[in-house]
Motif scaffolding. Sequence first.
Motif, PDB file in Angstrom:
ATOM      1  N   ARG A 109       0.502  -1.262  -0.299  1.00 27.22           N
ATOM      2  CA  ARG A 109       0.129   0.252   0.134  1.00 27.22           C
ATOM      3  C   ARG A 109       0.898   1.238  -0.186  1.00 27.22           C
ATOM      4  NH1 ARG A 109      -4.579  -1.859   4.282  1.00 27.22           N
ATOM      5  NH2 ARG A 109      -5.424   0.973   4.506  1.00 27.22           N
ATOM      6  N   GLU A 128       0.755   4.177  -3.099  1.00 26.56           N
ATOM      7  CA  GLU A 128       0.733   5.744  -2.886  1.00 26.56           C
ATOM      8  C   GLU A 128       1.292   6.099  -2.707  1.00 26.56           C
ATOM      9  OE1 GLU A 128      -1.873   8.297   0.716  1.00 26.56           O
ATOM     10  OE2 GLU A 128      -1.813   6.204   1.349  1.00 26.56           O
ATOM     11  N   SER A 169     -10.926   6.549  -3.582  1.00 28.15           N
ATOM     12  CA  SER A 169     -11.620   5.151  -2.940  1.00 28.15           C
ATOM     13  C   SER A 169     -12.593   5.489  -1.823  1.00 28.15           C
ATOM     14  CB  SER A 169     -10.713   3.956  -2.786  1.00 28.15           C
ATOM     15  OG  SER A 169      -9.790   4.663  -1.383  1.00 28.15           O
ATOM     16  N   ASP A 212      -4.295   5.886   0.122  1.00 26.84           N
ATOM     17  CA  ASP A 212      -4.676   4.621   0.097  1.00 26.84           C
ATOM     18  C   ASP A 212      -5.802   3.751  -1.174  1.00 26.84           C
ATOM     19  OD1 ASP A 212      -3.621   2.478   1.354  1.00 26.84           O
ATOM     20  OD2 ASP A 212      -4.936   2.562   2.779  1.00 26.84           O
ATOM     21  N   LYS A 213      -5.055   2.817  -1.277  1.00 28.36           N
ATOM     22  CA  LYS A 213      -5.696   2.302  -1.903  1.00 28.36           C
ATOM     23  C   LYS A 213      -6.550   2.810  -2.839  1.00 28.36           C
ATOM     24  CE  LYS A 213      -7.453   0.465   1.765  1.00 28.36           C
ATOM     25  NZ  LYS A 213      -9.044  -0.491   2.520  1.00 28.36           N
ATOM     26  N   CYS A 214      -6.207   3.621  -3.716  1.00 29.08           N
ATOM     27  CA  CYS A 214      -6.222   4.553  -4.782  1.00 29.08           C
ATOM     28  C   CYS A 214      -4.907   4.134  -6.204  1.00 29.08           C
ATOM     29  CB  CYS A 214      -6.508   6.078  -4.463  1.00 29.08           C
ATOM     30  SG  CYS A 214      -7.853   6.426  -3.190  1.00 29.08           S
TER      31      CYS A 214
END
Length: 188
Positions: free
Chosen positions: A38, A42, A118, A139-141
Amino acid sequence: MVFSASTKKYVLRHYYRGGLIGKVNSDNFLFQGLKQTRAYQEFELLDKMNSLGLPVPIPYAGKISCSTVFYKADLIIELIEGAQDLVAILTKQAVHESRWREIGRVIRLFHDHNIYHSDMNSHNIMIDTSDKVWLIDFDKCAQRESGPWKEQTLARLLRSFRKEKTINNKLNWDEANWTTLMQGYQEH
């Protein structure tokens, strides 16, 4: 955690798990290679968005600590000096119509570059002392193909404003602010 070195200030962000799993396993993630972590993803996305001129924090360093099959991660980004999240601002004062349009315009800039956020919510929109609008927490995009996710992201943001209003009825937000934000989004 915020710290400084020379004249700049930085934010150290540790990655935590959310939801039910987070109650049992707060910060261990399955290691499937550096580029799948992650923090790495990022960092790469923030770096790309900076090169596109998008208003996001500058990433400086990441740390991945592996043990057996799991990893823990941290990311260091530059602090956006004098910035507050939108909910903190709305708790104290109303935001002018021109600022709502600017928020919509900034979100549209990200969408025009196919940047998927996200967790688009009212806490991830920051405004600094010069009234510049920033987006944080990627994060998690990812950058992805255009699609219905853009409307879903906007719907998520609207739910966030409505939720914050139910938590704090005195929050300086109403549906007319959303209409103005959407005007800024569509004017771009």
